[in-house]
Design a protein around this motif. Structure first.
Motif, PDB file in Angstrom:
ATOM      1  N   LEU A 173       0.834  -1.197   0.000  1.00 51.95           N
ATOM      2  CA  LEU A 173       0.000   0.000   0.000  1.00 51.95           C
ATOM      3  C   LEU A 173       0.873   1.254   0.000  1.00 51.95           C
ATOM      4  CD1 LEU A 173      -2.722   1.403   0.104  1.00 51.95           C
ATOM      5  CD2 LEU A 173      -2.751   1.062   2.592  1.00 51.95           C
ATOM      6  N   ALA A 174       1.947   1.244   0.776  1.00 50.40           N
ATOM      7  CA  ALA A 174       2.871   2.388   0.780  1.00 50.40           C
ATOM      8  C   ALA A 174       3.502   2.575  -0.598  1.00 50.40           C
ATOM      9  CB  ALA A 174       3.954   2.186   1.836  1.00 50.40           C
ATOM     10  N   THR A 175       3.865   1.469  -1.252  1.00 49.61           N
ATOM     11  CA  THR A 175       4.426   1.543  -2.599  1.00 49.61           C
ATOM     12  C   THR A 175       3.393   2.092  -3.579  1.00 49.61           C
ATOM     13  OG1 THR A 175       5.879  -0.331  -2.117  1.00 49.61           O
ATOM     14  CG2 THR A 175       5.516   0.219  -4.434  1.00 49.61           C
ATOM     15  N   HIS A 176       2.143   1.675  -3.404  1.00 54.65           N
ATOM     16  CA  HIS A 176       1.054   2.192  -4.247  1.00 54.65           C
ATOM     17  C   HIS A 176       0.918   3.705  -4.094  1.00 54.65           C
ATOM     18  CE1 HIS A 176      -3.031   2.673  -5.880  1.00 54.65           C
ATOM     19  NE2 HIS A 176      -3.325   3.321  -4.764  1.00 54.65           N
ATOM     20  N   LEU A 177       0.972   4.199  -2.861  1.00 58.77           N
ATOM     21  CA  LEU A 177       0.869   5.642  -2.630  1.00 58.77           C
ATOM     22  C   LEU A 177       2.017   6.383  -3.312  1.00 58.77           C
ATOM     23  CD1 LEU A 177      -0.145   5.901   1.151  1.00 58.77           C
ATOM     24  CD2 LEU A 177      -1.620   5.884  -0.851  1.00 58.77           C
ATOM     25  N   ARG A 227      13.804   0.029  10.523  1.00 49.70           N
ATOM     26  CA  ARG A 227      14.622   0.513   9.404  1.00 49.70           C
ATOM     27  C   ARG A 227      13.970   1.773   8.857  1.00 49.70           C
ATOM     28  NH1 ARG A 227      15.039  -3.342   4.341  1.00 49.70           N
ATOM     29  NH2 ARG A 227      12.932  -2.514   4.026  1.00 49.70           N
ATOM     30  N   CYS A 228      14.718   2.873   8.904  1.00 49.62           N
ATOM     31  CA  CYS A 228      14.160   4.153   8.465  1.00 49.62           C
ATOM     32  C   CYS A 228      13.979   4.164   6.946  1.00 49.62           C
ATOM     33  CB  CYS A 228      15.068   5.305   8.889  1.00 49.62           C
ATOM     34  SG  CYS A 228      15.160   5.530  10.672  1.00 49.62           S
ATOM     35  N   SER A 229      12.919   4.812   6.513  1.00 47.07           N
ATOM     36  CA  SER A 229      12.631   4.929   5.081  1.00 47.07           C
ATOM     37  C   SER A 229      12.443   6.388   4.724  1.00 47.07           C
ATOM     38  CB  SER A 229      11.361   4.146   4.730  1.00 47.07           C
ATOM     39  OG  SER A 229      10.903   4.458   3.424  1.00 47.07           O
ATOM     40  N   PRO A 230      12.911   6.820   3.557  1.00 51.85           N
ATOM     41  CA  PRO A 230      12.620   8.187   3.107  1.00 51.85           C
ATOM     42  C   PRO A 230      11.120   8.370   2.893  1.00 51.85           C
ATOM     43  CG  PRO A 230      14.396   7.191   1.809  1.00 51.85           C
ATOM     44  CD  PRO A 230      13.782   6.095   2.607  1.00 51.85           C
ATOM     45  N   PRO A 231      10.670   9.622   2.829  1.00 47.16           N
ATOM     46  CA  PRO A 231       9.251   9.889   2.577  1.00 47.16           C
ATOM     47  C   PRO A 231       8.841   9.491   1.162  1.00 47.16           C
ATOM     48  CG  PRO A 231      10.364  11.811   3.528  1.00 47.16           C
ATOM     49  CD  PRO A 231      11.427  10.848   3.114  1.00 47.16           C
ATOM     50  N   LEU A 232       7.532   9.522   0.925  1.00 47.03           N
ATOM     51  CA  LEU A 232       7.012   9.298  -0.414  1.00 47.03           C
ATOM     52  C   LEU A 232       7.550  10.388  -1.344  1.00 47.03           C
ATOM     53  CD1 LEU A 232       3.248   8.548   0.380  1.00 47.03           C
ATOM     54  CD2 LEU A 232       5.182   6.948   0.334  1.00 47.03           C
ATOM     55  N   PRO A 236      11.106   5.806  -1.319  1.00 48.98           N
ATOM     56  CA  PRO A 236      10.994   5.139  -0.011  1.00 48.98           C
ATOM     57  C   PRO A 236      11.301   3.650  -0.104  1.00 48.98           C
ATOM     58  CG  PRO A 236       8.823   5.526  -0.944  1.00 48.98           C
ATOM     59  CD  PRO A 236       9.797   6.242  -1.843  1.00 48.98           C
ATOM     60  N   VAL A 237      11.765   3.100   1.017  1.00 49.27           N
ATOM     61  CA  VAL A 237      11.991   1.662   1.145  1.00 49.27           C
ATOM     62  C   VAL A 237      11.192   1.200   2.360  1.00 49.27           C
ATOM     63  CG1 VAL A 237      13.713  -0.168   1.294  1.00 49.27           C
ATOM     64  CG2 VAL A 237      14.320   2.022   0.242  1.00 49.27           C
ATOM     65  N   PRO A 238       9.867   1.063   2.220  1.00 47.91           N
ATOM     66  CA  PRO A 238       9.011   0.783   3.384  1.00 47.91           C
ATOM     67  C   PRO A 238       9.239  -0.620   3.938  1.00 47.91           C
ATOM     68  CG  PRO A 238       7.737   0.680   1.355  1.00 47.91           C
ATOM     69  CD  PRO A 238       9.086   1.186   0.975  1.00 47.91           C
ATOM     70  N   ASP A 338       8.667  -3.786  19.317  1.00 49.65           N
ATOM     71  CA  ASP A 338       8.246  -4.043  17.948  1.00 49.65           C
ATOM     72  C   ASP A 338       8.802  -5.357  17.467  1.00 49.65           C
ATOM     73  OD1 ASP A 338       7.186  -1.605  18.146  1.00 49.65           O
ATOM     74  OD2 ASP A 338       8.822  -0.581  17.093  1.00 49.65           O
ATOM     75  N   ILE A 339       8.030  -6.015  16.631  1.00 51.07           N
ATOM     76  CA  ILE A 339       8.475  -7.257  16.024  1.00 51.07           C
ATOM     77  C   ILE A 339       8.605  -7.038  14.536  1.00 51.07           C
ATOM     78  CG2 ILE A 339       7.975  -9.718  15.726  1.00 51.07           C
ATOM     79  CD1 ILE A 339       6.111  -9.487  18.115  1.00 51.07           C
ATOM     80  N   PRO A 340       9.786  -7.017  13.966  1.00 52.10           N
ATOM     81  CA  PRO A 340       9.896  -6.808  12.525  1.00 52.10           C
ATOM     82  C   PRO A 340       9.147  -7.906  11.774  1.00 52.10           C
ATOM     83  CG  PRO A 340      12.039  -6.601  13.599  1.00 52.10           C
ATOM     84  CD  PRO A 340      11.093  -7.154  14.616  1.00 52.10           C
ATOM     85  N   ALA A 341       8.555  -7.527  10.670  1.00 50.15           N
ATOM     86  CA  ALA A 341       7.854  -8.499   9.861  1.00 50.15           C
ATOM     87  C   ALA A 341       8.857  -9.478   9.256  1.00 50.15           C
ATOM     88  CB  ALA A 341       7.081  -7.803   8.750  1.00 50.15           C
ATOM     89  N   LEU A 342       8.355 -10.664   8.896  1.00 52.95           N
ATOM     90  CA  LEU A 342       9.227 -11.657   8.308  1.00 52.95           C
ATOM     91  C   LEU A 342       9.590 -11.344   6.868  1.00 52.95           C
ATOM     92  CD1 LEU A 342       7.567 -14.884   9.730  1.00 52.95           C
ATOM     93  CD2 LEU A 342       9.560 -13.657  10.583  1.00 52.95           C
ATOM     94  N   GLY A 343       8.951 -10.323   6.338  1.00 54.32           N
ATOM     95  CA  GLY A 343       9.259  -9.923   4.962  1.00 54.32           C
ATOM     96  C   GLY A 343       8.471  -8.702   4.605  1.00 54.32           C
ATOM     97  N   THR A 344       8.732  -8.136   3.464  1.00 53.02           N
ATOM     98  CA  THR A 344       8.011  -6.947   3.018  1.00 53.02           C
ATOM     99  C   THR A 344       6.991  -7.314   1.970  1.00 53.02           C
ATOM    100  OG1 THR A 344       9.691  -6.541   1.335  1.00 53.02           O
ATOM    101  CG2 THR A 344       9.999  -5.519   3.472  1.00 53.02           C
TER     102      THR A 344
END
Length: 344
Positions: A173-177, A227-232, A236-238, A338-344
């Protein structure tokens, strides 16, 4: 006579500059005042020099009158277009920043918005979607202020509404935005956002350059991304993060108008125990009132930046007895942090 007329051309041109510049920046009345001043100044110069034939003086006056009239007309057209644009932008803004005070998807949500611009236009945005994948919320901040920023806010919310119901993954969804709004952004524009998705006992977050949400229970806990991501708009690398969110806890989503509010000495607002006390009021609306009062007192007056706030609370906690603030049996259960997701 020819020499006199030729010598007056630069003067006539300079007298026309005033109405033209006024028409490009000021309203019709101010432009008309500048045009009249130019005509009067031209007549005064002619009388003082005493060398300009009457017919030439009349012609110069007619040229200045025509130029002034054109400048006034142009100013009126420009002001009319700006007023229409402002009306459309305000309508878009009202749709983007509609007040929220509801329960949906098992979560109570309330919002507050304080624009810094007198026009009421803001570079902040928020929205929610009760999607097949759970309740989803977005909060964001567009670089800049004014009509251009408000239009980018509307574009971002529109992209969120389109994608929230059809995109299973929050990272997708972030990539879509980013894909949707990047063509609308200028070379230096960007949009910071946090996407939140609520499931029983948990909140899932994707943060693209935005201030970290606060989880409020026994203490105030920022939930920064692993992991920090740049803005839209800035490639970005969400990444997905998961955090406990149960009965007796509240989640504060906010824009940097809160965290970067400064006092007279330039000290930024501290997200400390005072914030926890504010957010532990029995009702969510009371918590927002207390928080706004706290940051306004810190700033010593009206805020200089746009401010958007969202408080989210599991519905089961809304009727709990909390004499000293949000807490409950699930406040101490589940994974820590926080628990990091197992993948993106």
């Amino acid at each position: 006579m020819t020499a006199v007329v030729t010598g007056r051309q630069p003067v006539l041109g300079m007298l026309l500059v005033g109405p033209v510049l006024a028409g490009a920046r000021l309203g019709p009345r101010a432009t008309a005042a500048v045009a009249l001043w130019s005509i009067g100044l031209s007549a005064a110069i002619d009388m003082w020099s005493g060398e300009v034939p009457p017919l030439d003086a009349v012609c110069d006056g007619l040229v200045l009158i025509a130029g002034g009239a054109a400048a006034v007309y142009g100013a009126g057209r420009r002001v009319g277009r700006e007023a229409e644009l402002l009306r459309v932008v305000r309508q878009s803004q009202n749709a983007v920043l509609r007040p929220l005070a509801l329960e949906v998807g098992g979560v109570s949500i309330i919002s507050r918005h304080h624009p810094a611009d007198r026009s009421g236009l803001s570079g902040d945005l928020y929205d929610l979607a009760h999607s097949p994948y759970g309740l989803r919320v977005v909060i964001g901040d567009v670089r800049g202020h004014g009509p251009e920023a408000a239009l980018l806010c509307a574009a971002t919310v529109s992209a969120f509404r389109d994608g929230a119901y059809t995109t299973p993954g929050l990272v997708d969804l972030a990539t879509h935005l980013d894909t949707r709004i990047s063509p609308e952004l200028g070379p230096e524009d960007f949009v910071t956002v946090v996407l939140a998705e609520f499931v029983p006992g948990e909140v899932r977050l994707v943060n693209c350059g935005h201030p970290a949400p606060l989880r409020v229970g026994r203490r105030v806990e920022p939930l920064p991304p692993s992991r920090c991501s740049p803005p839209l708009g800035l490639h970005p690398v969400p990444s997905l993060q998961r955090a406990r969110f149960g009965a007796g806890e509240r989640l504060l989503l906010y824009t940097d108008g809160l965290s970067e509010a400064r006092d007279a000495n330039g000290t930024m607002f501290d997200l400390d125990k005072g914030v926890r006390r504010a957010l532990c009021q029995p009702l969510l609306e009371e918590s927002l009132d207390a928080l706004v009062s706290l940051v306004t007192a810190h700033a010593g007056g009206p805020l200089q930046d746009d401010l958007a706030l969202l408080i989210c609370e599991p519905r089961a906690a809304a009727h709990a007895d909390r004499p000293t603030g949000p807490r409950g049996s699930s406040g101490s259960s589940g994974p820590k942090g926080d628990i990091p997701a197992l993948g993106t």
